[in-house]
Motif scaffolding. Structure first.
Motif, mmCIF file in Angstrom:
data_model
loop_
_atom_site.group_PDB
_atom_site.id
_atom_site.type_symbol
_atom_site.label_atom_id
_atom_site.label_comp_id
_atom_site.label_asym_id
_atom_site.label_seq_id
_atom_site.Cartn_x
_atom_site.Cartn_y
_atom_site.Cartn_z
ATOM 1 N N SER A 66 0.822 -1.209 0.000
ATOM 2 C CA SER A 66 0.000 0.000 0.000
ATOM 3 C C SER A 66 0.860 1.264 0.000
ATOM 4 O O SER A 66 1.810 1.372 0.782
ATOM 5 C CB SER A 66 -0.901 0.009 1.229
ATOM 6 O OG SER A 66 -1.606 1.230 1.294
ATOM 7 N N PRO A 67 0.520 2.229 -0.861
ATOM 8 C CA PRO A 67 1.281 3.484 -0.880
ATOM 9 C C PRO A 67 1.228 4.238 0.451
ATOM 10 O O PRO A 67 2.130 5.000 0.765
ATOM 11 C CB PRO A 67 0.606 4.314 -1.974
ATOM 12 C CG PRO A 67 -0.215 3.364 -2.759
ATOM 13 C CD PRO A 67 -0.525 2.194 -1.876
ATOM 14 N N ASP A 68 0.178 4.017 1.231
ATOM 15 C CA ASP A 68 0.075 4.720 2.518
ATOM 16 C C ASP A 68 0.530 3.865 3.693
ATOM 17 O O ASP A 68 0.195 4.138 4.839
ATOM 18 C CB ASP A 68 -1.351 5.234 2.739
ATOM 19 C CG ASP A 68 -2.349 4.131 3.057
ATOM 20 O OD1 ASP A 68 -2.050 2.950 2.773
ATOM 21 O OD2 ASP A 68 -3.423 4.454 3.591
ATOM 22 N N ARG A 69 1.359 2.844 3.414
ATOM 23 C CA ARG A 69 1.831 1.988 4.510
ATOM 24 C C ARG A 69 2.661 2.773 5.518
ATOM 25 O O ARG A 69 2.773 2.409 6.666
ATOM 26 C CB ARG A 69 2.613 0.796 3.972
ATOM 27 C CG ARG A 69 3.925 1.179 3.324
ATOM 28 C CD ARG A 69 4.649 -0.034 2.770
ATOM 29 N NE ARG A 69 5.849 0.420 2.103
ATOM 30 C CZ ARG A 69 6.080 0.256 0.813
ATOM 31 N NH1 ARG A 69 5.211 -0.368 0.058
ATOM 32 N NH2 ARG A 69 7.188 0.704 0.290
ATOM 33 N N ARG A 70 3.242 3.870 5.057
ATOM 34 C CA ARG A 70 3.995 4.750 5.950
ATOM 35 C C ARG A 70 3.692 6.179 5.547
ATOM 36 O O ARG A 70 3.836 6.558 4.392
ATOM 37 C CB ARG A 70 5.482 4.477 5.846
ATOM 38 C CG ARG A 70 6.300 5.328 6.785
ATOM 39 C CD ARG A 70 7.753 4.861 6.813
ATOM 40 N NE ARG A 70 8.568 5.708 7.619
ATOM 41 C CZ ARG A 70 8.653 5.663 8.948
ATOM 42 N NH1 ARG A 70 7.956 4.779 9.597
ATOM 43 N NH2 ARG A 70 9.427 6.472 9.611
ATOM 44 N N ARG A 71 3.294 6.970 6.542
ATOM 45 C CA ARG A 71 2.985 8.369 6.291
ATOM 46 C C ARG A 71 3.900 9.246 7.132
ATOM 47 O O ARG A 71 4.089 8.973 8.316
ATOM 48 C CB ARG A 71 1.525 8.658 6.633
ATOM 49 C CG ARG A 71 0.585 7.953 5.676
ATOM 50 C CD ARG A 71 -0.855 8.279 6.005
ATOM 51 N NE ARG A 71 -1.573 7.009 6.002
ATOM 52 C CZ ARG A 71 -2.406 6.624 6.926
ATOM 53 N NH1 ARG A 71 -2.671 7.390 7.946
ATOM 54 N NH2 ARG A 71 -3.005 5.465 6.840
ATOM 55 N N ALA A 72 4.447 10.252 6.504
ATOM 56 C CA ALA A 72 5.379 11.148 7.195
ATOM 57 C C ALA A 72 4.751 11.674 8.484
ATOM 58 O O ALA A 72 3.646 12.207 8.480
ATOM 59 C CB ALA A 72 5.762 12.307 6.284
ATOM 60 N N GLY A 75 3.754 7.522 11.283
ATOM 61 C CA GLY A 75 4.105 6.121 11.475
ATOM 62 C C GLY A 75 3.528 5.246 10.380
ATOM 63 O O GLY A 75 3.260 5.717 9.279
ATOM 64 N N ILE A 76 3.300 3.997 10.699
ATOM 65 C CA ILE A 76 2.808 3.066 9.691
ATOM 66 C C ILE A 76 1.286 2.960 9.738
ATOM 67 O O ILE A 76 0.664 3.287 10.751
ATOM 68 C CB ILE A 76 3.449 1.673 9.840
ATOM 69 C CG1 ILE A 76 3.109 1.042 11.185
ATOM 70 C CG2 ILE A 76 4.946 1.749 9.633
ATOM 71 C CD1 ILE A 76 3.588 -0.383 11.332
ATOM 72 N N SER A 77 0.707 2.512 8.639
ATOM 73 C CA SER A 77 -0.750 2.415 8.532
ATOM 74 C C SER A 77 -1.302 1.400 9.532
ATOM 75 O O SER A 77 -0.599 0.492 9.983
ATOM 76 C CB SER A 77 -1.140 2.010 7.112
ATOM 77 O OG SER A 77 -0.747 0.671 6.857
ATOM 78 N N SER A 78 -2.568 1.543 9.847
ATOM 79 C CA SER A 78 -3.205 0.606 10.782
ATOM 80 C C SER A 78 -3.267 -0.797 10.178
ATOM 81 O O SER A 78 -3.147 -1.787 10.907
ATOM 82 C CB SER A 78 -4.600 1.099 11.177
ATOM 83 O OG SER A 78 -5.410 1.231 10.031
ATOM 84 N N ALA A 79 -3.422 -0.897 8.861
ATOM 85 C CA ALA A 79 -3.449 -2.215 8.211
ATOM 86 C C ALA A 79 -2.099 -2.911 8.361
ATOM 87 O O ALA A 79 -2.040 -4.103 8.688
ATOM 88 C CB ALA A 79 -3.815 -2.079 6.738
#
Length: 169
Positions: A66-72, A75-79
């Motif tokens: 997922s492109p949103d696995r890490r957001r500046a 941290g990391i996505s809930s999934a």
């Protein structure tokens, strides 16, 4: 490691039933193959990852890719967070497999592969205007992927439509 997968929409109750149903069979398989030194939970984790239902591999890979696995700053996505305990268990399980080939029922079995492996992707490197795979991927380069990837010892597999195919980017 399985419970947190519920947060990633895995039917954990079904998954636990499948694991419990497979437990005795897996003990037998490991014993017959002379692999009783592999922890049962490790063998079951590898088995779980290969199941078509519940499709744990699909959920785990969706979180990893997922492109949103890490957001500046977030941290990391809930999934991905939900999948991490299983990912860690699977990583440890794969690492626990025998490092050397052994004989089983007249066949040589090896869980480790050293040699050429082919991974096809529908992409051109470094760009469609300047496509030069040999210059971008030099012989002897080592790659580390942070997601699970499929590959083949047979280069012809990459030309199949379900993999890279013969055309398209």
């Amino acid at each position: 490691a399985l419970d947190s997968l519920a947060q990633a929409d895995v039917d954990v109750a079904k998954l636990k039933r499948v694991v419990n149903d497979e437990r005795d069979n897996m003990v037998l398989k490991l014993g017959v193959a002379g692999l009783s030194s592999i922890p049962l939970d490790h063998a079951l984790a590898i088995h779980v990852y290969t199941l078509e239902y519940p499709r744990v591999y699909s959920v785990v890979n969706a979180a990893l890719y997922s492109p949103d696995r890490r957001r500046a700053g977030q941290g990391i996505s809930s999934a991905l967070q939900a999948c991490l305990p299983f990912i860690k268990l699977l990583d440890v399980a794969l690492d626990s497999l025998p490092r050397h080939a052994f004989q089983f029922q007249g066949e040589t079995i090896s869980f480790r592969y050293v040699g050429d492996a082919f991974r096809g992707v529908k992409w051109v490197y470094p760009s469609p205007q300047n496509h030069n795979v040999g210059a971008h991927f030099k012989t002897g380069m080592r790659f580390r992927f942070f997601e699970f990837k499929s590959s083949s010892k047979d280069k012809a597999v990459m030309a199949r439509d379900e993999f890279c195919g013969a055309s398209g980017a």
